[in-house]
Motif scaffolding. Structure first.
Motif, PDB file in Angstrom:
ATOM      1  N   LEU A  81     -27.692   6.499-123.344  1.00 41.74           N
ATOM      2  CA  LEU A  81     -26.559   5.616-123.033  1.00 41.74           C
ATOM      3  C   LEU A  81     -26.822   4.901-121.708  1.00 41.74           C
ATOM      4  O   LEU A  81     -26.466   5.384-120.623  1.00 41.74           O
ATOM      5  N   ASN A  82     -27.443   3.740-121.772  1.00 40.31           N
ATOM      6  CA  ASN A  82     -27.613   2.937-120.561  1.00 40.31           C
ATOM      7  C   ASN A  82     -26.276   2.306-120.177  1.00 40.31           C
ATOM      8  O   ASN A  82     -25.264   2.492-120.855  1.00 40.31           O
ATOM      9  N   ILE A  99     -18.732   1.369-124.729  1.00 34.16           N
ATOM     10  CA  ILE A  99     -17.896   2.542-125.028  1.00 34.16           C
ATOM     11  C   ILE A  99     -16.572   2.459-124.266  1.00 34.16           C
ATOM     12  O   ILE A  99     -15.501   2.713-124.824  1.00 34.16           O
ATOM     13  N   ILE A 100     -16.629   2.077-122.991  1.00 35.95           N
ATOM     14  CA  ILE A 100     -15.408   1.955-122.177  1.00 35.95           C
ATOM     15  C   ILE A 100     -14.465   0.921-122.794  1.00 35.95           C
ATOM     16  O   ILE A 100     -13.247   1.158-122.927  1.00 35.95           O
ATOM     17  N   GLU A 101     -15.025  -0.225-123.173  1.00 35.75           N
ATOM     18  CA  GLU A 101     -14.194  -1.275-123.759  1.00 35.75           C
ATOM     19  C   GLU A 101     -13.588  -0.820-125.083  1.00 35.75           C
ATOM     20  O   GLU A 101     -12.428  -1.121-125.387  1.00 35.75           O
ATOM     21  N   ASN A 123     -13.305  14.084-127.622  1.00 32.23           N
ATOM     22  CA  ASN A 123     -12.501  13.420-128.651  1.00 32.23           C
ATOM     23  C   ASN A 123     -12.855  11.945-128.805  1.00 32.23           C
ATOM     24  O   ASN A 123     -12.154  11.201-129.496  1.00 32.23           O
ATOM     25  N   ILE A 124     -13.921  11.520-128.162  1.00 26.83           N
ATOM     26  CA  ILE A 124     -14.451  10.160-128.341  1.00 26.83           C
ATOM     27  C   ILE A 124     -15.719  10.286-129.182  1.00 26.83           C
ATOM     28  O   ILE A 124     -16.767  10.748-128.706  1.00 26.83           O
ATOM     29  N   GLN A 133     -23.707   2.709-134.541  1.00 23.57           N
ATOM     30  CA  GLN A 133     -24.040   1.717-133.511  1.00 23.57           C
ATOM     31  C   GLN A 133     -23.555   2.147-132.116  1.00 23.57           C
ATOM     32  O   GLN A 133     -23.496   1.327-131.202  1.00 23.57           O
ATOM     33  N   MET A 134     -23.207   3.421-131.973  1.00 25.84           N
ATOM     34  CA  MET A 134     -22.715   3.973-130.710  1.00 25.84           C
ATOM     35  C   MET A 134     -21.393   3.345-130.271  1.00 25.84           C
ATOM     36  O   MET A 134     -21.052   3.340-129.090  1.00 25.84           O
ATOM     37  N   LYS A 135     -20.625   2.869-131.242  1.00 27.26           N
ATOM     38  CA  LYS A 135     -19.300   2.360-130.922  1.00 27.26           C
ATOM     39  C   LYS A 135     -18.311   3.527-130.930  1.00 27.26           C
ATOM     40  O   LYS A 135     -18.376   4.394-131.815  1.00 27.26           O
ATOM     41  N   PRO A 136     -17.383   3.540-129.963  1.00 28.58           N
ATOM     42  CA  PRO A 136     -16.500   4.707-129.818  1.00 28.58           C
ATOM     43  C   PRO A 136     -15.303   4.649-130.761  1.00 28.58           C
ATOM     44  O   PRO A 136     -14.814   3.573-131.113  1.00 28.58           O
ATOM     45  N   LYS A 137     -14.849   5.856-131.163  1.00 27.31           N
ATOM     46  CA  LYS A 137     -13.632   5.972-131.950  1.00 27.31           C
ATOM     47  C   LYS A 137     -12.850   7.188-131.450  1.00 27.31           C
ATOM     48  O   LYS A 137     -13.402   8.280-131.338  1.00 27.31           O
TER      49      LYS A 137
END
Length: 607
Positions: free
Chosen positions: A384-385, A392-394, A420-421, A426-430
């Motif tokens: 995670l660069n 992820i923050i966004e 819980n994230i 694509q390493m997108k957070p949920k």
């Protein structure tokens, strides 16, 4: 049959013990030892005997009580000497004998009061001397009057004491009333008529039936038992089958009611919800019987398994554990909420299973586990660069913004944390796990509860102490999470030169002293990105303020992040749960004073 007391006298005889409890005859060996003999008891081999008789005690003609003629030391020591040599032998005190005065015994036998005095004193004296029983070695008759008062039979030239039919009946009746095993009688050889006569009398008194009838009755009883045992076993088996069927029927009924209830709730809450109801067998097959190889992790709710449906779709199955502090309320809460919520940054719930008392939630499968799997690990954090972390923050902000501003309901998650994230391909957070979440009505901005849930280190002070929660509660949790994303540090550790500062206070001290870059994850580089680490750190510190009014809303946080290059923000105050205090600030909550019900706090491991 007169005895000579000048000679040593010791003889064997067979006694037949008549036992009425089981109808068996037991042959025993008995012997007499005469006190008047010159043979010492110590010199006799007693081992062959089962019963030994010590003779003789006599009767006092005045009182009709049993007496011992002097010297009586042989009577006193008899039982102890016998049992030293043969511990299994029984001793009996013998009364009368050939030298006794037959007239005295005859007079005693004709009077009931005299007989009672004689019997009571005999029993008392025998017990005092340690004997196990009494033996009446009666005298022999010399006249017709003796014959009238005593029971004898004549065999050849010898009178022998015996029991007639009436005596047998009397003795058997007495034995039954005292619950004794039986009594003995001399076995007279050659007189089979006498033996059969007494046996017949005894059997009549014992049960009113003959020995043959007793055997016949036993056979009938045995046949009855043989018939009743399998019938009883069959009835018990039928009863067990019925009980099992009834319990199973109740279970199916309960499952059906639960299934219909959950379907109705999902239908009512989600209108056109696409939630599926899965059977237990489907989940068992999908997870390879909930095998260890399919296990992704375990949290406060229970274990989470990787699964695959028949159509090839991958799923994550969260199964309620029997030891979980969570239960039906959290399960129903998540089913209802996820039916209403649809967003790209919220984990999708595919369906649920409530069969066989199970409570399972079925999610879309997230192949890259959870955020905490990466940021705390020195090797995996390199995946995670800074660009991916900003993404992820966004995504987290967009998910929370949807819950608080853009969904039909205002939702407070109450358990925002790194585990819980979840991250997709694509390493997108949920955001996941809505078991603790609460809905607000349109006009509600705050609520109270007496049950504090969530994870220690992520919950704000007003919630932990007073039970008040609002949208600013999730803002606080987001602020803690943002500090962890930019630093890679856990909020369960202490930091600083003296290792006495929690994560929030340590971040504030580093920011205040201009050492903020030392706080950051050293693998991160923001030089080519518009979103800067220092700005994110300042936003995070604003989110963890003690006073909820000092925290920004999620809408303001989203705006800050979009305009971060030209953003001018106010300086944050010292964060909540600080042990230190600034001169212009009222003292904060001292470390350790926070009282949280740890039993209700979840600690979920990543899927």
């Amino acid at each position: 049959m007169a005895f000579s007391y000048t000679n040593i006298f010791l003889f064997f005889f067979l006694h037949q013990l008549i036992i009425f409890s089981n109808g068996q005859n037991i042959t025993i060996k008995g012997g007499y030892w005469l006190r008047e003999s010159e043979l010492s008891l110590d010199k006799i081999d007693i081992t062959p005997f089962s019963h030994l008789f010590c003779g003789f005690a006599d009767i006092n003609s005045q009182s009709n009580q049993l007496i011992l003629t002097s010297p009586n030391s042989s009577f006193i020591q008899f039982t102890s000497i016998v049992q030293q040599k043969n511990p299994t032998a029984k001793t009996l005190l013998s009364i009368g004998g050939g030298g006794s005065n037959k007239t005295t015994y005859g007079v005693m036998a004709t009077t009931s009061n005299s007989r009672k005095s004689f019997i009571d004193s005999s029993i008392k004296l025998a017990r005092q001397l340690g004997f196990h029983g009494l033996d009446l070695s009666w005298i022999f008759p010399e006249s017709a009057s003796d014959m009238a008062n005593l029971d004898y039979c004549y065999s050849g030239n010898t009178w022998i004491s015996y029991d007639d039919i009436q005596s047998v009946r009397t003795k058997v009746s007495y034995i039954k009333s005292r619950e004794l095993l039986g009594y003995y009688a001399f076995d007279i050889s050659g007189d089979t008529n006498w033996n059969s006569l007494l046996s017949h009398a005894a059997s009549q008194e014992a049960g009113g039936v003959t020995q043959g009838e007793i055997v016949k009755n036993k056979k009938k009883l045995n046949r009855l038992v043989i018939i009743l045992i399998p019938i009883g076993a069959l009835l018990i088996l039928i009863l067990l089958v019925f009980i099992i069927w009834y319990l199973r029927w109740r279970q199916l009924e309960r499952n059906q009611r639960n299934k219909m209830g959950s379907r109705n709730k999902a239908r009512k809450s989600g209108d056109n919800s696409n939630l599926q109801v899965f059977s237990f067998d489907e989940m068992k097959e999908a997870t390879n019987n909930f095998s260890f190889e399919n296990k992704l992790g375990e949290g406060g709710y229970g274990p989470v398994y990787e699964g695959k449906l028949k159509n090839g779709e991958k799923i994550a199955v969260k199964r309620l554990s029997e030891t979980s502090s969570q239960g039906l309320e959290e399960f129903e809460n998540e089913v209802i909420l996820t039916a209403k919520l649809q967003h790209i940054n919220l984990v999708k719930v595919v369906g649920f299973c409530i069969e066989n008392e199970e409570k399972m939630l079925i999610y879309e499968y997230m192949p890259n586990k959870s955020l905490d799997y990466y940021i705390y690990n020195q090797v995996r954090r390199l995946v995670l660069n800074w660009e991916k972390r900003v993404q992820i923050i966004e995504g987290i902000i967009q998910g929370l913004l949807y819950l608080q501003e853009y969904s039909r309901l205002t939702i407070i998650h109450r358990d925002i944390k790194a585990s819980n994230i979840l991250l997709d391909l694509q390493m997108k957070p949920k955001i996941s796990d809505f078991g603790m979440a609460r809905m607000f009505k349109e006009d509600e901005v705050e609520a109270n509860t007496s049950r504090i849930v969530g994870t220690k280190g992520y919950i704000p002070p007003e919630y932990a102490i007073e039970g008040r929660y609002s949208t600013k509660s999730d803002v606080f949790s987001f602020g803690v999470l943002l500090l962890q994303i930019i630093s890679g540090k856990k909020n369960t550790c202490l930091y600083g030169p003296d290792d006495n500062l929690n994560l929030l206070e340590y971040a504030f001290e580093m920011w205040k002293d201009g050492k903020d870059m030392e706080f950051m994850d050293q693998s991160l580089d923001d030089t080519t990105h518009s979103c800067k680490l220092l700005k994110c750190m300042q936003i995070a510190l604003l989110c963890v303020q003690k006073n909820p009014l000092d925290r920004p809303t999620m809408l303001e946080i989203s705006s800050m992040l979009k305009n971060i290059e030209n953003l001018v923000m106010s300086s944050p105050k010292r964060p909540a749960f600080s042990t230190r205090q600034d001169e212009d600030q009222v003292g904060n909550i001292p470390n350790g004073e926070l009282d949280i019900d740890n039993a209700t706090i979840t600690q979920l491991v990543a899927r």
